[in-house]
Design a protein around this motif. Structure first.
Motif, PDB file in Angstrom:
ATOM      1  N   LEU A 135       7.441  54.466  15.350  1.00 45.80           N
ATOM      2  CA  LEU A 135       6.537  54.572  14.410  1.00 45.80           C
ATOM      3  C   LEU A 135       5.996  55.793  14.316  1.00 45.80           C
ATOM      4  N   HIS A 136       6.390  56.791  13.344  1.00 50.15           N
ATOM      5  CA  HIS A 136       6.041  58.071  13.192  1.00 50.15           C
ATOM      6  C   HIS A 136       4.743  58.126  12.824  1.00 50.15           C
ATOM      7  N   PRO A 137       3.643  58.865  13.318  1.00 51.42           N
ATOM      8  CA  PRO A 137       2.126  59.055  12.951  1.00 51.42           C
ATOM      9  C   PRO A 137       2.074  59.354  11.398  1.00 51.42           C
ATOM     10  N   ALA A 138       2.801  60.096  10.764  1.00 52.72           N
ATOM     11  CA  ALA A 138       2.916  60.359   9.083  1.00 52.72           C
ATOM     12  C   ALA A 138       2.948  58.746   8.479  1.00 52.72           C
ATOM     13  N   PHE A 139       3.952  58.058   9.065  1.00 51.23           N
ATOM     14  CA  PHE A 139       4.091  56.542   8.329  1.00 51.23           C
ATOM     15  C   PHE A 139       2.776  55.903   8.703  1.00 51.23           C
ATOM     16  N   SER A 140       2.202  55.803   9.821  1.00 45.01           N
ATOM     17  CA  SER A 140       0.949  55.136  10.369  1.00 45.01           C
ATOM     18  C   SER A 140      -0.018  55.644   9.283  1.00 45.01           C
ATOM     19  N   LEU A 141      -0.173  56.709   8.821  1.00 46.23           N
ATOM     20  CA  LEU A 141      -1.394  57.304   7.838  1.00 46.23           C
ATOM     21  C   LEU A 141      -0.899  56.788   6.683  1.00 46.23           C
ATOM     22  N   TYR A 142       0.507  56.898   6.075  1.00 45.56           N
ATOM     23  CA  TYR A 142       0.895  56.050   4.939  1.00 45.56           C
ATOM     24  C   TYR A 142       0.428  54.738   4.872  1.00 45.56           C
ATOM     25  N   LEU A 143       1.018  53.878   5.997  1.00 43.62           N
ATOM     26  CA  LEU A 143       0.697  52.396   6.020  1.00 43.62           C
ATOM     27  C   LEU A 143      -0.961  52.101   5.575  1.00 43.62           C
ATOM     28  N   ALA A 144      -1.681  52.804   6.219  1.00 47.58           N
ATOM     29  CA  ALA A 144      -3.182  52.537   6.138  1.00 47.58           C
ATOM     30  C   ALA A 144      -3.983  53.074   4.743  1.00 47.58           C
ATOM     31  N   THR A 145      -2.991  53.973   4.318  1.00 47.40           N
ATOM     32  CA  THR A 145      -3.735  54.471   2.973  1.00 47.40           C
ATOM     33  C   THR A 145      -2.827  54.379   1.718  1.00 47.40           C
ATOM     34  N   PRO A 185      -2.000  68.134  13.033  1.00 46.33           N
ATOM     35  CA  PRO A 185      -2.972  67.045  12.560  1.00 46.33           C
ATOM     36  C   PRO A 185      -2.375  65.804  12.623  1.00 46.33           C
ATOM     37  N   LEU A 186      -1.013  65.728  12.545  1.00 48.48           N
ATOM     38  CA  LEU A 186      -0.443  64.335  12.796  1.00 48.48           C
ATOM     39  C   LEU A 186      -0.578  63.890  14.305  1.00 48.48           C
ATOM     40  N   ILE A 226      -6.745  54.631  -5.887  1.00 46.64           N
ATOM     41  CA  ILE A 226      -7.135  55.321  -4.370  1.00 46.64           C
ATOM     42  C   ILE A 226      -5.565  55.259  -3.699  1.00 46.64           C
ATOM     43  N   GLY A 227      -5.996  55.979  -2.443  1.00 47.28           N
ATOM     44  CA  GLY A 227      -4.959  56.127  -1.594  1.00 47.28           C
ATOM     45  C   GLY A 227      -4.640  57.552  -1.060  1.00 47.28           C
ATOM     46  N   ASN A 228      -5.016  58.425  -1.882  1.00 43.81           N
ATOM     47  CA  ASN A 228      -4.721  59.867  -1.478  1.00 43.81           C
ATOM     48  C   ASN A 228      -5.880  60.927  -2.315  1.00 43.81           C
ATOM     49  N   PHE A 229      -5.624  62.101  -2.499  1.00 42.00           N
ATOM     50  CA  PHE A 229      -6.605  62.863  -2.913  1.00 42.00           C
ATOM     51  C   PHE A 229      -6.197  63.673  -4.151  1.00 42.00           C
ATOM     52  N   SER A 288       3.446  60.884  -0.964  1.00 44.14           N
ATOM     53  CA  SER A 288       4.306  59.934  -0.985  1.00 44.14           C
ATOM     54  C   SER A 288       4.671  59.172   0.254  1.00 44.14           C
ATOM     55  N   ASP A 289       5.836  58.774   0.185  1.00 42.85           N
ATOM     56  CA  ASP A 289       6.093  57.865   1.561  1.00 42.85           C
ATOM     57  C   ASP A 289       6.866  58.874   2.387  1.00 42.85           C
ATOM     58  N   PRO A 290       6.432  59.230   3.794  1.00 42.24           N
ATOM     59  CA  PRO A 290       7.056  60.084   4.540  1.00 42.24           C
ATOM     60  C   PRO A 290       8.197  59.360   5.265  1.00 42.24           C
ATOM     61  N   GLY A 291       8.411  58.279   5.165  1.00 45.23           N
ATOM     62  CA  GLY A 291       9.513  57.522   5.991  1.00 45.23           C
ATOM     63  C   GLY A 291       9.078  57.198   7.436  1.00 45.23           C
ATOM     64  N   ILE A 292       9.723  56.033   7.765  1.00 52.71           N
ATOM     65  CA  ILE A 292       9.052  55.604   9.138  1.00 52.71           C
ATOM     66  C   ILE A 292       9.228  56.594  10.459  1.00 52.71           C
ATOM     67  N   ASP A 293      10.192  57.695  10.145  1.00 54.46           N
ATOM     68  CA  ASP A 293      10.652  58.507  11.040  1.00 54.46           C
ATOM     69  C   ASP A 293       9.766  59.789  10.961  1.00 54.46           C
ATOM     70  N   GLY A 294       8.970  59.887   9.623  1.00 54.94           N
ATOM     71  CA  GLY A 294       8.487  61.029   9.164  1.00 54.94           C
ATOM     72  C   GLY A 294       9.255  62.065   8.688  1.00 54.94           C
ATOM     73  N   SER A 295      10.567  62.017   8.462  1.00 53.74           N
ATOM     74  CA  SER A 295      11.544  62.720   8.081  1.00 53.74           C
ATOM     75  C   SER A 295      11.165  63.687   6.476  1.00 53.74           C
ATOM     76  N   ASN A 296      10.354  62.562   5.837  1.00 55.32           N
ATOM     77  CA  ASN A 296      10.145  63.333   4.419  1.00 55.32           C
ATOM     78  C   ASN A 296       8.925  64.025   4.623  1.00 55.32           C
ATOM     79  N   ALA A 297       8.888  65.234   5.364  1.00 55.82           N
ATOM     80  CA  ALA A 297       7.598  66.158   5.567  1.00 55.82           C
ATOM     81  C   ALA A 297       6.952  66.483   4.347  1.00 55.82           C
ATOM     82  N   ALA A 298       7.342  66.442   3.386  1.00 53.38           N
ATOM     83  CA  ALA A 298       6.853  66.768   2.156  1.00 53.38           C
ATOM     84  C   ALA A 298       5.969  65.745   1.438  1.00 53.38           C
ATOM     85  N   ALA A 299       5.812  64.528   1.971  1.00 54.47           N
ATOM     86  CA  ALA A 299       5.099  63.727   1.783  1.00 54.47           C
ATOM     87  C   ALA A 299       3.601  63.922   2.072  1.00 54.47           C
ATOM     88  N   ILE A 300       3.576  64.743   3.070  1.00 53.04           N
ATOM     89  CA  ILE A 300       2.401  64.705   3.852  1.00 53.04           C
ATOM     90  C   ILE A 300       1.534  66.249   3.404  1.00 53.04           C
TER      91      ILE A 300
END
Ligand code: GUN
Ligand code: ZN
Length: 437
Positions: free
Chosen positions: A349-359, A404-405, A372-375, A15-27
């Motif tokens: 821009l947190h790397p988790a949110f970068s990954l989200y934006l691109a996928t 990994p992030l 599409i967009g995830n596994f 799901s959406d991790p948030g621009i600061d990556g605070s929703n860690a459960a999204a990754i």
């Protein structure tokens, strides 16, 4: 259909991790994981130690240990006929269109040029790990045929359409209000929903369409609710002023599109730099998506898009390379520029949110996140196999921290196409990097 398995590290967004990556459960990160694929779709992702004993002897296991597998990138805004426009020096949007872009697009009247360029363009996307894109063709219907033929032959999920433009463009690049819509209708009937192809009604921008054409485009969109839409809005200040003169009765540039029924889910508007709060509220109310194009916005000097404003308004946002205004097909490097733009604006821009934006974020922008967009099980098996040690500098930098992030962030700053070892679409390899040493 036979089951196949990929063994590697996996990283994706649930799901959406948030621009600061605070929703860690999204990754979700699966170290030494295994992705099971049947008939082009994902069956399961889990730890290799759990899944390996369940596999029969006939299952082909593709061992990619040492690689990081991510969902195929989704480029939400790019122009396939602008391959030869990239890196054009010295002008801003309106001059850049006249001097470099329109002359190049005129060449697409010739079918063989369109076909050859479509193949070249898709090679560039795949070598950068991009498996889906929202693509502008030219005004010529043949450019759309060439593009979808090439995409379909490779088994790709692509969104594309013919530019509608019936004024303020040179001879040879203008359609008519009626003719452009009739051609679009024919192309929708021919391509939308055939194989993985998706049609997008493509108003180039409000400058190049008459009110008559915009009204007909709105009607066409209403006739085809599952079709996509794409255009440009509020990219450059001279452009915004021109639209103000062309449509004095409209409150804003975005309001022109709103008035003609061109804002809705499955519509993607590139740039969105010079919008106000009321515009951003309309984007959210209608489910319309923003394509943030940082390399293009920097290269043609358009401005700095502030992610925080779009997110505060609840906008759907993805990222686009916008080649030829943009400077490359790499979504990783485009994310690196997105990061720098937010730094300049005092945000981050947190790397988790970068990954989200691109996928997943890109997939949501196009309303394709059920495919599409995830596994998640049932999704199409479109993914990129990344080698974090592809260059000496990356190998040294990513060996430093076991995160990994952080690795993904280093890739957005340092990667080039050497990082993309393989790209797969619907469970089939569609790009393999040649070994050079
Ligand atoms: N606005 C209208 N056409 C274009 C185009 O081709 N590229 C960009 N960046 N902006 C546009
Ligand atoms: Zn564009």
């Amino acid at each position: 259909m036979a089951l196949i398995a990929i063994r590697a590290d996996f990283l994706h967004c649930l799901s959406d991790p948030g621009i600061d990556g605070s929703n860690a459960a999204a990754i979700e990160h699966v170290r030494d994981g295994m992705l099971l694929i049947r008939d082009g779709r994902i069956e399961r992702l889990g730890p290799a130690v759990t899944l390996l004993p369940l596999l029969g002897p006939d299952v082909a296991v593709h061992d990619r240990r040492g690689s990081l597998v991510v969902p195929g990138f989704v480029d939400t805004h790019v122009h396939f006929p602008q391959v030869d426009v990239i890196a054009s020096h010295g002008s801003q949007l309106l001059d850049w269109l006249e001097r470099f872009t329109f002359p190049e697009e005129r060449r697409f009247a010739e079918t063989s040029h369109a076909q050859q360029t479509a193949e070249f363009f898709l090679d560039r996307l795949l070598e950068n790990g991009t498996t889906t894109a929202s693509v502008f063709c030219t005004v010529h219907p043949g450019s759309v045929d060439a593009f979808f033929c090439a995409a379909e032959a490779r088994g790709l999920l692509m969104v594309a359409g013919k530019c509608l433009m019936d004024r303020h463009a040179p001879e040879g690049l203008c359609d008519t209000a009626d003719g452009g819509i009739a051609d679009s209708r024919t192309l929708i009937e021919r391509w939308h929903g055939r194989a993985r192809n998706r049609y997008s009604i493509t108003v180039r921008f409000a400058v190049t369409s008459t009110p008559e054409q915009l009204a007909l485009a709105g009607q066409l969109a209403a006739d085809y609710p599952t079709v996509h839409l794409q255009s440009h809005v509020a990219e450059n200040r001279d452009e915004v002023a021109w639209v103000g003169r062309l449509f004095p009765q409209r409150r804003s540039y975005l309001d022109v599109y709103d008035h003609y029924g061109l804002l809705r889910e499955r519509a993607v508007y590139a740039h969105c730099i010079w919008l106000d709060d009321a515009d951003r509220a309309r984007l959210s109310a209608t489910g319309t998506a923003v394509s943030f194009c940082p390399t293009s916005n920097l290269f043609i000097g358009s401005g700095l898009y502030d992610l925080r404003q779009g997110l505060a308004a609840g906008n759907r946002i993805g990222v686009g390379t916008d080649v030829g205004g943009g400077t490359g097909y790499s979504m990783l490097r485009t994310l690196g520029e997105a990061y720098k733009v937010q730094q300049l604006l005092g945000g981050s821009l947190h790397p988790a949110f970068s990954l989200y934006l691109a996928t997943l974020g890109g997939a949501r922008s196009l309303c394709l996140d059920d495919r599409i967009g995830n596994f998640l099980p049932g999704r199409d098996a479109d993914f990129a196999v990344l080698d974090p040690g592809a260059t000496p500098l990356l190998a040294r930098r990513t060996a430093l921290r076991d995160d990994p992030l952080d690795t993904f962030f280093a890739l957005t700053t340092l990667a080039d196409d050497r990082v993309v070892r393989e790209t797969w679409a619907r469970g089939v390899p569609v790009h393999r990097r040649l070994q050079t040493s």
